[in-house]
Design an enzyme around this catalytic site. Sequence first.
Site, PDB file in Angstrom:
ATOM      1  N   ASN A  89      20.473  23.312  54.927  1.00  0.00           N
ATOM      2  CA  ASN A  89      20.673  22.033  54.252  1.00  0.00           C
ATOM      3  C   ASN A  89      20.163  22.027  52.814  1.00  0.00           C
ATOM      4  OD1 ASN A  89      20.786  18.949  53.999  1.00  0.00           O
ATOM      5  ND2 ASN A  89      18.582  19.333  53.882  1.00  0.00           N
ATOM      6  N   SER A 142      29.472  20.551  49.818  1.00  0.00           N
ATOM      7  CA  SER A 142      29.699  19.331  49.044  1.00  0.00           C
ATOM      8  C   SER A 142      31.169  19.262  48.648  1.00  0.00           C
ATOM      9  CB  SER A 142      28.821  19.358  47.778  1.00  0.00           C
ATOM     10  OG  SER A 142      29.261  18.411  46.835  1.00  0.00           O
ATOM     11  N   TYR A 155      26.669  24.340  39.990  1.00  0.00           N
ATOM     12  CA  TYR A 155      26.546  23.783  41.340  1.00  0.00           C
ATOM     13  C   TYR A 155      27.872  23.878  42.088  1.00  0.00           C
ATOM     14  CZ  TYR A 155      25.974  20.259  45.021  1.00  0.00           C
ATOM     15  OH  TYR A 155      25.934  19.602  46.223  1.00  0.00           O
ATOM     16  N   SER A 158      28.647  27.415  43.096  1.00  0.00           N
ATOM     17  CA  SER A 158      27.785  27.893  44.190  1.00  0.00           C
ATOM     18  C   SER A 158      28.233  27.347  45.536  1.00  0.00           C
ATOM     19  CB  SER A 158      26.324  27.515  43.918  1.00  0.00           C
ATOM     20  OG  SER A 158      26.098  26.119  44.060  1.00  0.00           O
ATOM     21  N   LYS A 159      28.707  26.103  45.556  1.00  0.00           N
ATOM     22  CA  LYS A 159      29.151  25.506  46.816  1.00  0.00           C
ATOM     23  C   LYS A 159      30.506  26.063  47.254  1.00  0.00           C
ATOM     24  CE  LYS A 159      25.681  22.835  47.822  1.00  0.00           C
ATOM     25  NZ  LYS A 159      24.846  23.098  49.029  1.00  0.00           N
TER      26      LYS A 159
END
Length: 262
Positions: A89, A142, A155, A158-159
């Site tokens: 998480n 996400s 970000y 990376s997701k």
Amino acid sequence: MEFKGQSVVVTGAAGVFGRWIAAHFAREGAVLCLSDRRADQLQAVVAELKLDPETTLTHATELTDAASILDLAALVKQRWGAPDIVVNNAGLYPKYGLLDIDVADWDRIFGVNLRAPFLISREMAKLMIAEGRQGSIVNISSGAARQMRNGSVAYCTSKTALERLSKGLALELAPHRIRVNVVEPGFAPGSEVSTLSDDYVERMKKRIPLGRTSGPEDAPAAIAYLCSDKASFVTGAVLSVDGGNSIGTYESGELGKTPGTA
């Protein structure tokens, strides 16, 4: 008590989503290993959720440090042999323009959001295999994995990579009956490190098709489903739990208007 007697590792357990996830599994009878870099906050979570300190494991994990992750795996092995469920998480969501971000910040974002889930999944899967455990891993992604956001390209990237990694893990761990899936939670007030103003939250809420922000049971219920026997034939899946935000956004009040009218 769907998960009675099962052992669950949750990273980023001191954050908003981490607490919600831990609370859900605790209510369903699981024993928990709570991981976060903030050791004092982990003890606060144990107290807040009224967890048994004798059976609840806590570990102050620095996710950019491979040795710290190995230490977390060693703790789980010592106490449980292997976990039944792992929820990766923890994540970083800083704002950096691509022309301004330095290498150290880029590496830290990818260290926490991508390398750490890889290392934790690998080490926990090794324990599951050694114990003959048919476990489940859920990686928290996400909607940013699907759509770039100005100032958050690192970000988003990376997701996106995390979701591809999850599918690769699902493929390679399938012979061991270890399932790997992804949940994309929706926007939740207070889910970022920075404080969110009421005005910002209201503006975000209006853009979500179902008209509300993510609540304490939305993402955890989806995670629990993917870890349950009900999802025994589900692996490599990506489940968006975001009120429809990933399919499109709109401003409330725009629906129902006749085209061409003000």
